[in-house]
Design a protein around this motif. Sequence first.
Motif, PDB file in Angstrom:
ATOM      1  N   MET A  74      33.787 -49.601 142.963  1.00 39.75           N
ATOM      2  CA  MET A  74      32.355 -49.863 142.795  1.00 39.75           C
ATOM      3  C   MET A  74      31.568 -48.585 143.043  1.00 39.75           C
ATOM      4  N   GLU A 119      25.558 -46.650 143.160  1.00 38.67           N
ATOM      5  CA  GLU A 119      24.372 -47.378 142.712  1.00 38.67           C
ATOM      6  C   GLU A 119      24.640 -48.870 142.631  1.00 38.67           C
ATOM      7  N   GLU A 120      25.804 -49.223 142.112  1.00 35.71           N
ATOM      8  CA  GLU A 120      26.168 -50.641 142.008  1.00 35.71           C
ATOM      9  C   GLU A 120      26.258 -51.277 143.397  1.00 35.71           C
ATOM     10  N   SER A 171      21.727 -55.648 134.742  1.00 33.79           N
ATOM     11  CA  SER A 171      22.554 -54.837 133.847  1.00 33.79           C
ATOM     12  C   SER A 171      21.724 -53.686 133.299  1.00 33.79           C
ATOM     13  N   ARG A 178      17.491 -50.372 133.169  1.00 35.14           N
ATOM     14  CA  ARG A 178      17.944 -51.479 134.011  1.00 35.14           C
ATOM     15  C   ARG A 178      17.028 -52.682 133.850  1.00 35.14           C
TER      16      ARG A 178
END
Length: 487
Positions: A1, A4-5, A46, A54
Amino acid sequence: MGEEEESVGKFLKWATKLGITDAPLDTLDSEIQTVSSCLGKSLFVSEFPDAGGRGLGATRDLRKHELILRVPKSALMTSETLMLKDRKLSLSIKRYPHLSSTQILSVCLLAEMSKAKGSWWYPYLKQLPRQYETLSTFSHFEIQALQVDDAIWAAERAVSKAEMEWNEAIPLMRELELRPQLLTFKSWLWSSETVSSRTLHIPWDSAGCFCPVGDLFNYAAPGMESYSSEEIASWTQTSTSDSSSLEKSASDEELEVEHIDGDSLRLTDAGYEEQVEAYCFYARRRYRKGEQVLLGYGTYTNLELLEHYGFLLNANPNEKVFIQMEQNINFNSWPKDSIYIQHDGKPSFALLSALRLWVTPPNDRKSVGHLAYSGKQLSAKNEISVMKWLRKKCEALLEKLPSSIETDGLLLTFIEKMQNHPSIQEVKKMISACEVEIGNFFESTNSQTFDEVGKFHLSSKARGSIERWKLAVQWRLRTKLHVALPH
């Protein structure tokens, strides 16, 4: 991961604890609290590279008018909620009653940012963009690149207003003992533009509120409801920074209303609802699973979008071009803001009616006035005269501008190449084709850097400037194409 995620995941987990949810109304509250993310039942975060960056997509098929997100009042960030948690902030603000509600919210935001990880709102603050490309951030060079007088005036007004509001707020910020870097005009621009571009309307504060998760929706202009998301995506053009994710705006929004169950009315996009003490978001149309879910938050021209949000649309159904008319044409029966050319190149109802009457011989105007004001054609000859005059006026407007449609298209291609480290030969080719404007860009940013293999690199200042320059060229090109359309 990725980092940012992971940050987004922590933010959504924090939002869940605040009661923010996209779960359908028939889902039990106990079931909502067992999940680690407030999203997943109706929406997901997403990237939509060609349509706003985004945003939020549909986790499942969504029905038109369906409730898809609820943000409780306790999760809304306002001046009031920030002052309740900070007594010093509250007492200081009371000593500056001359400041506007938006100035107060901007100061509150900077004060909260100064707390860093010590802020209760830190997970949300960390998600905010770090820069914007709104008109108030434009330099003199970037403002002049707009070319059209009305746009230049709007940009200069935006910059002047931002500077004035900053100077008025400095005494308060010094009293709060904010760090020196938060007292700068650059920091003020960031805070005030965050307020401008991300706040939602609430009835108890004209500055609006910050709405965690709710401000992730990207924008769909009113009038786009009948088009697919693929068509809308092909029409959308934004700046490339995260700040241009087309977030919800300030408190002057005009959300669309539809009739439901006879005479009752309901906002089909979003609004604060007293009876449930929450900000509620509804699907503006049917969405298929995986489609980006869009929010309509007002009717704006491209210049207004650029001024308040830092983006524009390639095809804006609400675009208008106002053209200065001769003083002897009587527009007194119509508001000034109703005299314009529409997005499809056709004159507005008011403009067409006024011109039809104006080209009519003075002795005949009284007898046909009722027809002109009702929007009816007076004769084929009259209509041809109107269109010829209007075309001539548009051609004269285009001729006055410093660059042509063809040159602007070429310049946009060159700007994109400049962002991708062109060679010395390519840069020389660009300068030879658009020598004056590119030369002015280099001069204003003081950057012409080549690496050891002869590739061109932009300084950090130039990278920010080139994004705004690109937006200015895109705006003026769209305006010229708009005016050049057959009428």
